[in-house]
Design an enzyme around this catalytic site. Structure first.
Site, short mmCIF file in Angstrom:
data_model
loop_
_atom_site.label_atom_id
_atom_site.label_comp_id
_atom_site.label_asym_id
_atom_site.label_seq_id
_atom_site.Cartn_x
_atom_site.Cartn_y
_atom_site.Cartn_z
N GLU A 125 14.82 15.53 9.32
CA GLU A 125 16.02 15.93 10.05
C GLU A 125 16.75 14.68 10.52
OE1 GLU A 125 13.06 18.46 9.50
OE2 GLU A 125 12.80 17.19 11.27
N ASP A 170 0.94 4.19 1.43
CA ASP A 170 1.33 4.74 2.74
C ASP A 170 2.29 3.83 3.47
OD1 ASP A 170 -0.30 6.99 2.40
OD2 ASP A 170 -2.05 5.99 3.26
N LYS A 171 2.11 2.52 3.30
CA LYS A 171 3.01 1.58 3.97
C LYS A 171 4.37 1.50 3.29
CE LYS A 171 1.40 0.78 7.62
NZ LYS A 171 2.24 1.23 8.72
N LYS A 177 10.97 7.72 13.12
CA LYS A 177 11.36 8.47 14.31
C LYS A 177 12.22 7.61 15.22
CE LYS A 177 7.11 11.22 14.30
NZ LYS A 177 5.86 11.55 15.03
N ASP A 226 6.66 10.08 20.80
CA ASP A 226 5.55 9.64 19.95
C ASP A 226 5.64 8.14 19.72
OD1 ASP A 226 4.24 11.99 19.55
OD2 ASP A 226 5.14 12.44 17.61
N LYS A 251 -5.77 -4.22 0.71
CA LYS A 251 -6.24 -3.86 2.05
C LYS A 251 -7.36 -4.81 2.45
CE LYS A 251 -7.22 0.41 1.32
NZ LYS A 251 -7.77 1.79 1.50
N ASP A 311 -2.34 6.02 -6.12
CA ASP A 311 -2.59 6.88 -4.96
C ASP A 311 -1.25 7.27 -4.35
OD1 ASP A 311 -3.82 8.24 -2.92
OD2 ASP A 311 -4.43 6.48 -1.79
N ALA A 312 -1.12 8.52 -3.96
CA ALA A 312 0.11 8.96 -3.29
C ALA A 312 0.21 8.30 -1.92
CB ALA A 312 0.12 10.48 -3.15
N ARG A 335 0.38 8.01 7.72
CA ARG A 335 -1.05 8.16 7.45
C ARG A 335 -1.87 6.94 7.85
NH1 ARG A 335 -2.00 11.29 1.78
NH2 ARG A 335 -1.46 9.23 0.93
N LYS A 336 -1.23 5.94 8.44
CA LYS A 336 -1.96 4.74 8.84
C LYS A 336 -1.78 4.46 10.33
CE LYS A 336 -4.04 3.48 5.07
NZ LYS A 336 -4.15 4.89 4.64
N GLU A 390 10.59 11.66 6.87
CA GLU A 390 9.29 11.54 6.21
C GLU A 390 9.51 11.12 4.75
OE1 GLU A 390 6.83 11.92 8.16
OE2 GLU A 390 7.70 13.08 9.80
N PHE A 395 -9.23 -3.97 -9.85
CA PHE A 395 -8.17 -3.26 -9.11
C PHE A 395 -6.83 -3.59 -9.78
CE2 PHE A 395 -6.41 -2.55 -4.48
CZ PHE A 395 -5.61 -1.51 -4.96
N HIS A 419 0.85 -1.19 0.00
CA HIS A 419 0.00 0.00 0.00
C HIS A 419 0.89 1.24 0.00
CE1 HIS A 419 -2.62 3.13 1.63
NE2 HIS A 419 -3.65 2.39 1.24
N LYS A 432 12.10 10.21 20.37
CA LYS A 432 10.78 10.79 20.10
C LYS A 432 9.74 9.95 20.83
CE LYS A 432 13.16 12.73 16.63
NZ LYS A 432 14.63 12.58 16.51
#
Length: 399
Positions: free
Chosen positions: A53, A14-15, A275, A281, A163, A248-249, A254-255, A40, A240, A12, A279
């Protein structure tokens, strides 16, 4: 009650981005465990863009890392609009801000501070073997199964993007999973007439439906959860073929619901991939899962959500909150205090306890960061359950 969760395959868009970001983190940590990474990734037809960074003493070959990841995922054919050999790799990477480093770095008289402010959540429950919610567990099983069927060649027409979504029906009284109500699987596939698919669109989709029901859905989902009323939707749009970054970008982070608990339990909003563990997060979300899982494993609750909150540059969490949804076997405030007794919650304590300065992160970027039995996932251990139970008991006696 019905609850639904989704998962996506490693192909996918995003993955793809998450895996590239974490592969770069792994490459830095393998050479420089003190490196700082916030990477990113953006993917679209024909190119990959890196931004962020990164502060490290290591010399990094970013394009080579990117192409290796894309190739391993399975994008090896230029006809798909995105492949490892022909995609452009754009880099916009700078060093970590000195203002952030000032608050985070360890030095004489100062502990490692949190790399950012924010709140992180961990969750655990008794619905599955690994103390994870059933819907996200089953959704991951489907997408992981899709990848296996493609990689082994058992279904030769499958392509990397895909998916799945699973809706689980719960008993209204016990809040335990009763049955799977709906299954949705969408998978990228070869053009009709290629890779063993019939040339006719209807016949090709019929083949895909039959194969995925027999070799995926009925093979990986628990049989006792499926019945003749379970609704199954496979490629519900009807076709598909165009998928991946061409369709798709994709973007790192995003997941975040796929990465965690499928929406069962709250989320602080911070993404994980790309990260380094300074971090919070990422690292504090791992610790929150570790804590919540040990609370449930200790028999202190059947469901547990733990919130940790931090201020940038400050080592100790500004708050620790425990929510057990009415299933606690002890006072929640006492459990929260015992957690502080048993678990080191500073960034340095988390990193050392969970051994996070290792190149282990690309594996986390597919099929969820939690509920995984692999040894790299140290936050899945339940080795502090007994100590936590004793600490809760000791606080009760002291009171």
């Amino acid at each position: 009650m019905l609850f639904t969760s989704e998962s996506v395959t490693q192909g996918h868009p995003d993955k793809i981005a998450d895996q590239i970001s974490d592969a770069i983190l792994d490459a830095v940590l393998a050479k420089d465990p003190k490196g700082r990474v916030a990477c990113e990734t953006l993917v679209k037809t024909g190119f990959v863009a890196l931004a962020g960074e990164i502060t490290t003493t290591a010399v990094m070959e970013y394009p080579a890392i990117v192409r290796h990841v894309v190739r391993q995922i399975g994008y090896t054919d230029a006809r798909w609009g995105f492949d490892a050999d022909s995609c452009a790799v754009l880099c916009a990477v700078e060093r970590q801000s000195p203002d952030i480093a000032l608050g985070v770095d360890e030095r004489e008289g100062k502990s490692l501070g949190a790399g950012d402010q924010g709140m992180m959540f961990g969750y655990a429950c008794r619905e599955t073997e690994h103390l994870m919610p059933a819907p996200i567990t089953y959704a991951h099983a489907l997408t992981h199964g899709l990848a296996r069927l493609r990689e082994t060649g058992e279904i030769p027409y499958l392509r990397p993007d895909g998916k799945a979504q699973v809706s689980v029906e719960y008993d209204d009284k016990t809040r335990q999973p009763r049955r799977i109500a709906t299954v949705v699987v969408s998978t990228q596939h070869a053009v009709e007439g290629e890779a063993g698919l019939p040339a006719d669109l209807h016949a090709a989709q019929s083949r895909i439906h039959a194969d995925l029901k027999a070799k995926l859905i009925w093979a990986v989902l628990p049989q006792h959860m499926l019945d003749d009323k379970t609704e199954i939707h496979i490629n519900p749009t009807g076709r598909f073929v165009v998928g991946g970054p061409q369709g798709d970008a994709g973007l790192t982070g995003r997941k975040i619901i796929v990465d965690t608990y499928g929406g069962m339990g709250r989320h602080g909003g911070g993404a994980f991939s790309g990260k380094d563990p300074t971090k919070v997060d990422r690292s504090a979300a791992y610790m929150a899962r570790y804590v919540a899982k040990n609370v449930v494993a200790a028999g202190l609750a059947d469901r547990c959500e733990v919130q940790l909150a931090y201020a940038i540059g400050v080592a100790d969490p500004v708050s620790v909150l425990v929510e057990t949804f009415g299933t606690a076997q002890a006072d929640e405030r006492r459990i929260a205090k015992a957690i502080r007794d048993v678990f080191p919650l500073t960034p340095r304590g988390i990193i050392d306890t969970l051994d996070l300065l290792r190149p282990i992160y690309r594996k986390t970027a597919s099929y969820g960061h939690f509920g995984r039995p692999e040894p790299e996932f140290t936050w899945e251990r339940t080795d502090r359950a007994a100590a936590l139970r004793d600490a809760v008991t000791a606080r009760a006696v002291a009171k």
